[in-house]
Design an enzyme around this catalytic site. Structure first.
Site, PDB file in Angstrom:
ATOM      1  N   LYS A   1       0.858  -1.191   0.000  1.00 31.17           N
ATOM      2  CA  LYS A   1       0.000   0.000   0.000  1.00 31.17           C
ATOM      3  C   LYS A   1       0.889   1.234   0.000  1.00 31.17           C
ATOM      4  O   LYS A   1       1.736   1.407   0.890  1.00 31.17           O
ATOM      5  CB  LYS A   1      -0.850  -0.022   1.267  1.00 31.17           C
ATOM      6  CG  LYS A   1      -2.279   0.408   1.087  1.00 31.17           C
ATOM      7  CD  LYS A   1      -2.974   0.310   2.436  1.00 31.17           C
ATOM      8  CE  LYS A   1      -4.446   0.554   2.327  1.00 31.17           C
ATOM      9  NZ  LYS A   1      -5.057   0.690   3.651  1.00 31.17           N
TER      10      LYS A   1
HETATM   11  C1  E4P Z   1      -8.530   1.350   3.653  1.00 31.26           C
HETATM   12  O1  E4P Z   1      -7.646   0.702   3.157  1.00 31.26           O
HETATM   13  C2  E4P Z   1      -8.375   2.120   4.900  1.00 31.26           C
HETATM   14  O2  E4P Z   1      -7.659   1.337   5.813  1.00 31.26           O
HETATM   15  C3  E4P Z   1      -9.671   2.448   5.572  1.00 31.26           C
HETATM   16  O3  E4P Z   1     -10.790   2.051   4.833  1.00 31.26           O
HETATM   17  C4  E4P Z   1      -9.757   3.789   6.193  1.00 31.26           C
HETATM   18  O4  E4P Z   1     -11.014   3.936   6.794  1.00 31.26           O
HETATM   19  P1  E4P Z   1     -11.342   5.038   7.911  1.00 31.26           P
HETATM   20  O5  E4P Z   1     -11.690   6.306   7.216  1.00 31.26           O
HETATM   21  O6  E4P Z   1     -12.526   4.463   8.635  1.00 31.26           O
HETATM   22  O7  E4P Z   1     -10.128   5.158   8.790  1.00 31.26           O
END
Ligand code: E4P
Length: 213
Positions: free
Chosen positions: A83
């Site tokens: 990522k």
């Molecule tokens: C995705 O890969 C992220 O980890 C995640 O969906 C972030 O979500 P949040 O806005 O609830 O922190």
């Protein structure tokens, strides 16, 4: 649509994997920091538990640092997706790692142009954060619609991974738009199976049955 869990919690992953519904896992530094144990140990363990894609986020802000971390992560398991943040350094690292055969998930995407660049950089996944857009008064699902339209128009292979999901309606709307993947917290995943009329109906069937015995 593939369903991913957005967590680094092994108990939550075990539960959803047992239901036979888990296609992959996304993690981020905030989620990892809530769990005990080293980052490597957690990611390796999740990769053993889940046959699908497991996203592991780099911490380095620069191109070289991202490459170093990404290559190490990719060596932990074949289903690791590196990522990378949606920055110019991240896009550059995405092109290099993708050319090396390493799968990349570009994260923190908040506009259609960012998603266009991620696809052009060879990302396997693009992660638009719809809940965070909704939180500040924008329409997160509108962004998914725009990205799907652009990707369809040019035949990009990059899969749209709907992230920052807050509730079951987000999942329905993402599925209606044909998004490839939706990642969600355990609480939302569990709610997908629930409806009060199912519970009431089941209870009534059981009561009627026991009255007749
Ligand atoms: C995705 O890969 C992220 O980890 C995640 O969906 C972030 O979500 P949040 O806005 O609830 O922190």
């Amino acid at each position: 649509m593939k369903l991913f869990l957005d967590t680094a919690n092994l108990d939550e992953i075990t539960r959803v994997a047992e239901w036979g519904l888990l296609d992959g896992v996304t993690t981020n530094p905030s989620l990892i920091s809530k769990e005990g144990g080293s980052f490597e140990t957690i990611i390796r363990k999740i990769c053993e538990m889940v046959p699908g894609a497991v996203s592991a986020e780099v911490l380095a802000p620069d191109y070289e640092g991202m490459l170093n971390e990404g290559r190490v992560y990719a060596g932990w398991a074949p289903n690791v997706y590196v990522k990378l943040p949606m920055t110019l350094e991240g896009l550059r690292a995405c092109r290099t790692l993708s050319d090396e055969g390493i799968s990349v998930n570009i994260t923190l995407v908040f506009s259609a142009n960012q998603a266009l660049l991620a696809a052009k950089a060879g990302a396997a996944f693009v992660s638009p954060f719809i809940g965070r857009l909704d939180d500040c008064g924008e329409d997160g699902m509108k962004l998914i619609e725009e990205i799907m339209q652009i990707y369809d128009a040019y035949g990009f292979d990059t899969e749209v991974l709907v992230a920052s999901v807050r509730h079951p309606r987000h999942v329905t709307d993402a599925a209606k738009l044909g998004a490839d993947i939706c990642t969600m917290p355990f609480s939302v995943f569990e709610k997908l199976a629930k409806h009060p009329l199912t519970d009431i109906g089941l209870q009534k069937f059981m009561e009627d049955w026991s009255k007749s015995r």
